[in-house]
Design an enzyme around this catalytic site. Sequence first.
Site, PDB file in Angstrom:
ATOM      1  N   GLY A 187       7.846 -12.454   4.663  1.00  0.00           N
ATOM      2  CA  GLY A 187       7.658 -11.347   3.733  1.00  0.00           C
ATOM      3  C   GLY A 187       8.749 -10.309   3.930  1.00  0.00           C
ATOM      4  O   GLY A 187       9.116  -9.965   5.059  1.00  0.00           O
TER       5      GLY A 187
ATOM      6  N   LEU B 136       8.068  -3.775   2.017  1.00  0.00           N
ATOM      7  CA  LEU B 136       8.384  -2.636   2.878  1.00  0.00           C
ATOM      8  C   LEU B 136       8.155  -2.990   4.334  1.00  0.00           C
ATOM      9  O   LEU B 136       8.982  -2.695   5.191  1.00  0.00           O
ATOM     10  CB  LEU B 136       7.524  -1.435   2.498  1.00  0.00           C
ATOM     11  N   ALA B 137       7.041  -3.646   4.632  1.00  0.00           N
ATOM     12  CA  ALA B 137       6.738  -3.951   6.023  1.00  0.00           C
ATOM     13  C   ALA B 137       7.738  -4.969   6.577  1.00  0.00           C
ATOM     14  O   ALA B 137       8.384  -4.734   7.603  1.00  0.00           O
ATOM     15  CB  ALA B 137       5.308  -4.478   6.138  1.00  0.00           C
TER      16      ALA B 137
ATOM     17  N   HIS C  21      -8.491   0.481  -8.357  1.00  0.00           N
ATOM     18  CA  HIS C  21      -7.739   1.689  -8.722  1.00  0.00           C
ATOM     19  C   HIS C  21      -8.271   2.261 -10.029  1.00  0.00           C
ATOM     20  O   HIS C  21      -8.439   1.530 -11.000  1.00  0.00           O
ATOM     21  CB  HIS C  21      -6.260   1.341  -8.857  1.00  0.00           C
TER      22      HIS C  21
ATOM     23  N   SER D 164       0.199   5.190 -12.349  1.00  0.00           N
ATOM     24  CA  SER D 164       0.153   5.870 -11.055  1.00  0.00           C
ATOM     25  C   SER D 164      -0.910   6.966 -10.986  1.00  0.00           C
ATOM     26  O   SER D 164      -1.137   7.718 -11.923  1.00  0.00           O
ATOM     27  CB  SER D 164       1.499   6.504 -10.765  1.00  0.00           C
TER      28      SER D 164
ATOM     29  N   ARG E 294      -9.810   7.464  -4.794  1.00  0.00           N
ATOM     30  CA  ARG E 294      -9.855   6.360  -5.749  1.00  0.00           C
ATOM     31  C   ARG E 294     -11.209   5.703  -5.890  1.00  0.00           C
ATOM     32  O   ARG E 294     -11.649   5.412  -6.996  1.00  0.00           O
ATOM     33  CB  ARG E 294      -8.856   5.296  -5.309  1.00  0.00           C
TER      34      ARG E 294
ATOM     35  N   GLU F  53       0.254  -4.346   4.302  1.00  0.00           N
ATOM     36  CA  GLU F  53      -1.026  -4.567   3.632  1.00  0.00           C
ATOM     37  C   GLU F  53      -1.751  -5.784   4.195  1.00  0.00           C
ATOM     38  O   GLU F  53      -2.973  -5.892   4.086  1.00  0.00           O
ATOM     39  CB  GLU F  53      -0.801  -4.720   2.114  1.00  0.00           C
TER      40      GLU F  53
ATOM     41  N   ARG G 265      -8.310   3.307   0.860  1.00  0.00           N
ATOM     42  CA  ARG G 265      -6.973   3.836   1.142  1.00  0.00           C
ATOM     43  C   ARG G 265      -6.673   5.006   0.219  1.00  0.00           C
ATOM     44  O   ARG G 265      -6.944   4.949  -0.971  1.00  0.00           O
ATOM     45  CB  ARG G 265      -5.926   2.752   0.929  1.00  0.00           C
TER      46      ARG G 265
HETATM   47  C1  LIG Z   1       1.267  -1.348  -9.050  1.00  0.00           C
HETATM   48  C2  LIG Z   1       1.164  -0.809  -7.656  1.00  0.00           C
HETATM   49  C3  LIG Z   1       1.459   0.533  -7.403  1.00  0.00           C
HETATM   50  C4  LIG Z   1       1.377   1.038  -6.109  1.00  0.00           C
HETATM   51  N1  LIG Z   1       1.680   2.352  -5.892  1.00  0.00           N
HETATM   52  C5  LIG Z   1       1.666   2.826  -4.619  1.00  0.00           C
HETATM   53  C6  LIG Z   1       2.067   4.175  -4.333  1.00  0.00           C
HETATM   54  O1  LIG Z   1       2.449   4.934  -5.214  1.00  0.00           O
HETATM   55  N2  LIG Z   1       2.046   4.595  -3.052  1.00  0.00           N
HETATM   56  C7  LIG Z   1       1.649   3.778  -2.039  1.00  0.00           C
HETATM   57  O2  LIG Z   1       1.666   4.207  -0.897  1.00  0.00           O
HETATM   58  N3  LIG Z   1       1.275   2.501  -2.275  1.00  0.00           N
HETATM   59  C8  LIG Z   1       1.275   2.012  -3.531  1.00  0.00           C
HETATM   60  N4  LIG Z   1       0.892   0.710  -3.766  1.00  0.00           N
HETATM   61  C9  LIG Z   1       0.555  -0.158  -2.638  1.00  0.00           C
HETATM   62  C10 LIG Z   1       1.805  -0.629  -1.932  1.00  0.00           C
HETATM   63  O3  LIG Z   1       2.834  -0.828  -2.869  1.00  0.00           O
HETATM   64  C11 LIG Z   1       1.613  -1.952  -1.196  1.00  0.00           C
HETATM   65  O4  LIG Z   1       0.438  -1.925  -0.474  1.00  0.00           O
HETATM   66  C12 LIG Z   1       2.731  -2.187  -0.222  1.00  0.00           C
HETATM   67  O5  LIG Z   1       3.963  -2.035  -0.862  1.00  0.00           O
HETATM   68  C13 LIG Z   1       2.639  -3.555   0.405  1.00  0.00           C
HETATM   69  O6  LIG Z   1       3.806  -3.795   1.153  1.00  0.00           O
HETATM   70  P1  LIG Z   1       3.900  -5.057   2.067  1.00  0.00           P
HETATM   71  O7  LIG Z   1       5.256  -5.019   2.662  1.00  0.00           O
HETATM   72  O8  LIG Z   1       2.753  -5.104   2.986  1.00  0.00           O
HETATM   73  O9  LIG Z   1       3.739  -6.314   1.078  1.00  0.00           O
HETATM   74  P2  LIG Z   1       4.539  -6.775  -0.235  1.00  0.00           P
HETATM   75  O10 LIG Z   1       5.499  -5.769  -0.707  1.00  0.00           O
HETATM   76  O11 LIG Z   1       3.519  -7.289  -1.177  1.00  0.00           O
HETATM   77  O12 LIG Z   1       5.420  -7.973   0.272  1.00  0.00           O
HETATM   78  C14 LIG Z   1       4.888  -9.223   0.535  1.00  0.00           C
HETATM   79  C15 LIG Z   1       6.027 -10.122   0.920  1.00  0.00           C
HETATM   80  O13 LIG Z   1       5.506 -11.316   1.453  1.00  0.00           O
HETATM   81  C16 LIG Z   1       6.097 -12.425   0.851  1.00  0.00           C
HETATM   82  N5  LIG Z   1       5.098 -13.492   0.884  1.00  0.00           N
HETATM   83  C17 LIG Z   1       3.783 -13.426   0.580  1.00  0.00           C
HETATM   84  N6  LIG Z   1       3.188 -14.596   0.806  1.00  0.00           N
HETATM   85  C18 LIG Z   1       4.148 -15.424   1.265  1.00  0.00           C
HETATM   86  C19 LIG Z   1       4.155 -16.775   1.686  1.00  0.00           C
HETATM   87  N7  LIG Z   1       3.039 -17.515   1.713  1.00  0.00           N
HETATM   88  N8  LIG Z   1       5.336 -17.306   2.081  1.00  0.00           N
HETATM   89  C20 LIG Z   1       6.483 -16.561   2.080  1.00  0.00           C
HETATM   90  N9  LIG Z   1       6.513 -15.287   1.717  1.00  0.00           N
HETATM   91  C21 LIG Z   1       5.368 -14.727   1.320  1.00  0.00           C
HETATM   92  C22 LIG Z   1       6.533 -11.982  -0.504  1.00  0.00           C
HETATM   93  O14 LIG Z   1       7.608 -12.771  -0.921  1.00  0.00           O
HETATM   94  C23 LIG Z   1       6.934 -10.543  -0.215  1.00  0.00           C
HETATM   95  O15 LIG Z   1       8.262 -10.535   0.243  1.00  0.00           O
HETATM   96  C24 LIG Z   1       0.975   0.199  -5.054  1.00  0.00           C
HETATM   97  C25 LIG Z   1       0.685  -1.134  -5.308  1.00  0.00           C
HETATM   98  C26 LIG Z   1       0.754  -1.649  -6.593  1.00  0.00           C
HETATM   99  C27 LIG Z   1       0.394  -3.062  -6.829  1.00  0.00           C
END
Ligand SMILES: Cc1cc2nc3c(=O)[nH]c(=O)nc-3n(C[C@H](O)[C@H](O)[C@H](O)COP(=O)(O)OP(=O)(O)OC[C@H]3O[C@@H](n4cnc5c(N)ncnc54)[C@H](O)[C@@H]3O)c2cc1C
Lengths: 251, 638
Positions: free
Chosen positions: B40, B43-44, B266, B284, B331, B426, B436
């Site tokens: 993944g 951001l994380a 949401h 948003s 929310r 997440e 959250r």
């Molecule tokens: C529409 C929307 C608006 C949002 N607005 C906000 C906001 O304003 N403020 C806020 O704080 N949060 C917001 N959130 C929540 C926040 O964006 C997410 O919780 C956060 O970005 C998740 O980041 P992450 O790095 O954990 O996962 P993600 O960004 O979902 O990344 C997941 C990664 O894992 C990879 N992956 C997944 N499964 C596999 C697999 N089996 N094999 C290989 N790769 C895989 C994907 O390719 C991707 O690179 C919002 C969410 C959404 C959906």
Amino acid sequence: MSDHKTMTINLVVWRQKNANDPGKFENYTVKGITEHHSFLEMLDVLNEDLIKTGKLPVSFDHDCREGICGMCSQVVNGAPHGGQERTTVCQLHMRNFHDGDTIYIEPWRATAFPIVSDLVVDRTALDTIIQAGGYVSCHTGGIADGNAILIPKPAADEAMDAAECIGCGACVAGCPNSAAMLFTGAKVSQLALLPQGKAEAKARVKNMVEAMKECGFGNCTNHYECQASCPKGINVKFIARMNREYIKAQF
Amino acid sequence: MILDGKCPTGPIEQTWDKHRFDLKLVNPANKRKYNVIVVGTGLAGGAAAASLGELGYNVQAFCYQDSPRRAHSIAAQGGINAAKNYPNDGDSIYRLFYDTIKGGDFRAREADVWRLAQVSNNIIDQCVAQGVPFARDYAGYLDNRSFGGAQVSRTFFARGQTGQQLLLGAYSALSRQIKAGTVKMYNRREMLDLVVVDGVAKGITCRNLVTGEIESYAADAVCLCTGGYVNVFYLSTNAMGCSVTANWKAAKKGAYFANPCYTQIHPTCIPQAGDYQSKLTLMSESLRNDGRCWVPKKKEDCGKHPSEIPDADRDYYLERKYPSFGNLAPRDIASRAAKEQCDDGRGVGPGGRGVYLDFGDSIKRLGADTIKERYGNLFEMYEKITDENGYKRPMRMYPAPHYSMGGLWVDYNLMSNIPGLFVLGEANFSVHGANRLGASALMQGLADGYFVIPYTIGGYLATVKPYGTATDHAEFKKSAEDVAAEQNKLLSINGKKTVFEFMRELGGLMWENCGMARSKESLEENLKKIPALREEFWQNVKVTGSGAEFNQQLENAGRTADFLEFGELLCRDALHREESCGGHFRVEHQYDDGEAMRNDADFCYVGAWEYKGNDKEPELHKEPLKFDNVHLAVRSYK
Ligand SMILES: Cc1cc2nc3c(=O)[nH]c(=O)nc-3n(C[C@H](O)[C@H](O)[C@H](O)COP(=O)(O)OP(=O)(O)OC[C@H]3O[C@@H](n4cnc5c(N)ncnc54)[C@H](O)[C@@H]3O)c2cc1C
Ligand code: SF4
Ligand code: FES
């Protein structure tokens, strides 16, 4: 929710199994499409029909379906993303079409974007350009307070205008020379407009332009098709800025 | 079993600093001998891979999209919190900590949340240094806005594209490390299994989505940064490819799944328009800064044009019910309130499933230009989808599945119960409890990636010998064979229903019976229907094409198969949790006024489930939660 009038659409879709297959257009008909279907939802309907009859569905890249991830990439009736202003193909809605219309769908076409399958292309060349210098070389941690650098609103706003690029590659697909100038110019400009990006500005622009050439993207001959194709409204002024930065970098 | 989160003790203000000092270090010259897999690049994962590469570890990073820049973090609109207190309105690390614990309805660990609040300020600095164009005022200072669940203005933003800009910042740092050779990036790879050797995580099995090849990768530690699972509801605000697959495969290899029933609905999403719909679009939460939520007071007004309904006949239900937070209620509360109004027959739009979000007053007060400046792209997005102009006519909104607070169980070091398996962003369960607050997921993803894992992974690696990258151990072979066998099975069924049809059916069951309101009956119904649907899937699904090529149906089939197993666990968790808290609302447990009734005497714990096989009940492990700093109290936003 089924009180909408429905449309029947004729599709002419580029089918190509993989990079080595020559590929060809195929004709399909989809029925029961409403004005509220998104373009990709219309393709979902087509694919469900194809699967049910034991055929291979059309491959197409998509993920967010809200115009921000940059994954979707289709040339619709000759225009990347369908040619609506500031609209990705995933945001295109069927209300822009009429019953009985024939729609041509093709992948991005550029030497630097080999076809993977049907409408799916390989855009790693865009990553390569960013890897050549599309960053500020700061380490994680040990950084001064965010307000230590003051960035007046106009500069921050203009940097943001450039930063809106979603890396979709439509600018390349729309350009008769398959140039990636708009994409590269947007990143070079974003960082050149901000104080954080100044220290490495010269090396950055040189390296990114070099990478662009090595990846097989063409030259800019001022057709402005890139701007017309761009779903994020990235302005060609950023190409001009990149050119200035490039010239500055020679001295 | 009673689980131990291994949280540091002592005064909360010192926990993270003390813990960092206590962690073992890997000496700089030895770092390059260690391999780390990061699955993944949101951001994380993006932040983690870049930071670990920079420290000198050998990193292999994976994502299923064609580029690391496309992770679903890109879609986050509103903003990211930090306790900078720039507006001088009374914010502090302590207040952010307090708001997050309370916002999570007292179901998160104090120490983890403290750390998050503490590093929140570093995140903003880091992103500014990368060139993230946060909004600024004319003097050049960083600008802030307000978000739900807080009475201070602590949210930093980049127009309506904060997630995009933060992700592109992390992606640029990652790109720099890819160029430097410390990170090897694998695009278009889907992780389909975790490889565990002698009880320790040592690698992953992937499908190369272009060629169809099954590939094995080995390392000393595996970090899952694979995002959330709310696509189990089929229609959600997540991207089409978001799945539980990586997490679920790890769970099947022994990682505990914590609090799966904590899902966030949401409040402000564009209502569904038809059955063909493939996803829902979020508007948003920041819109609630200037938009007022209302429905007609009288049922007979619901069909009227909103401009024909005078102010006196409008029910500004959030302002009425929650006078001190008003439209900025958290929310879970805002979503349930919207549902209540619609259930009462006062909803608007198709099927009566919508409430108005009205900018009329703000436009009068501030002018349309200011509103456009703040939210222009959101209004544009709304118009593209609905063909309606939000400046002229109030937007229609309805709640939609959005975020998963639950996730794989991790200790304070972000390590799961399987040694060597770390979970970030997440995908883990750690800081948001049962609900959250807005703008805190971006904060968590970057906190985990930039400022937590670089320390805690060292503490683990310092205790193990480098494993190398050879994948000849029998466990790797077996894993690859299992993955191939599952795919062959999916391709050979050749039934009558498509993958989408199954996913839609599962989503319908989850939304109806395990969505915003859950009951013993509805959950028990799902516990019967989901296994039956799963059985039907394995008899009757139709996937065309082969495994040895680009095949999106096969990808979707695998994800759906996992959702069909995981959905059952989610319902089981919801059934066992006999209380209402945060996003988990059990109709049996509410006060007379409809507010959630928590049960701290019996349920003040993290529920972590151990997979025992599809036909066996999972085992529940509990981690008791202690609140030494924030007084356990009924959450009130009135
Ligand atoms: C529409 C929307 C608006 C949002 N607005 C906000 C906001 O304003 N403020 C806020 O704080 N949060 C917001 N959130 C929540 C926040 O964006 C997410 O919780 C956060 O970005 C998740 O980041 P992450 O790095 O954990 O996962 P993600 O960004 O979902 O990344 C997941 C990664 O894992 C990879 N992956 C997944 N499964 C596999 C697999 N089996 N094999 C290989 N790769 C895989 C994907 O390719 C991707 O690179 C919002 C969410 C959404 C959906
Ligand atoms: S400049 Fe525009 S068209 Fe080109 S990649 Fe960026 S968003 Fe796409
Ligand atoms: S699918 Fe994400 S921009 Fe179109």
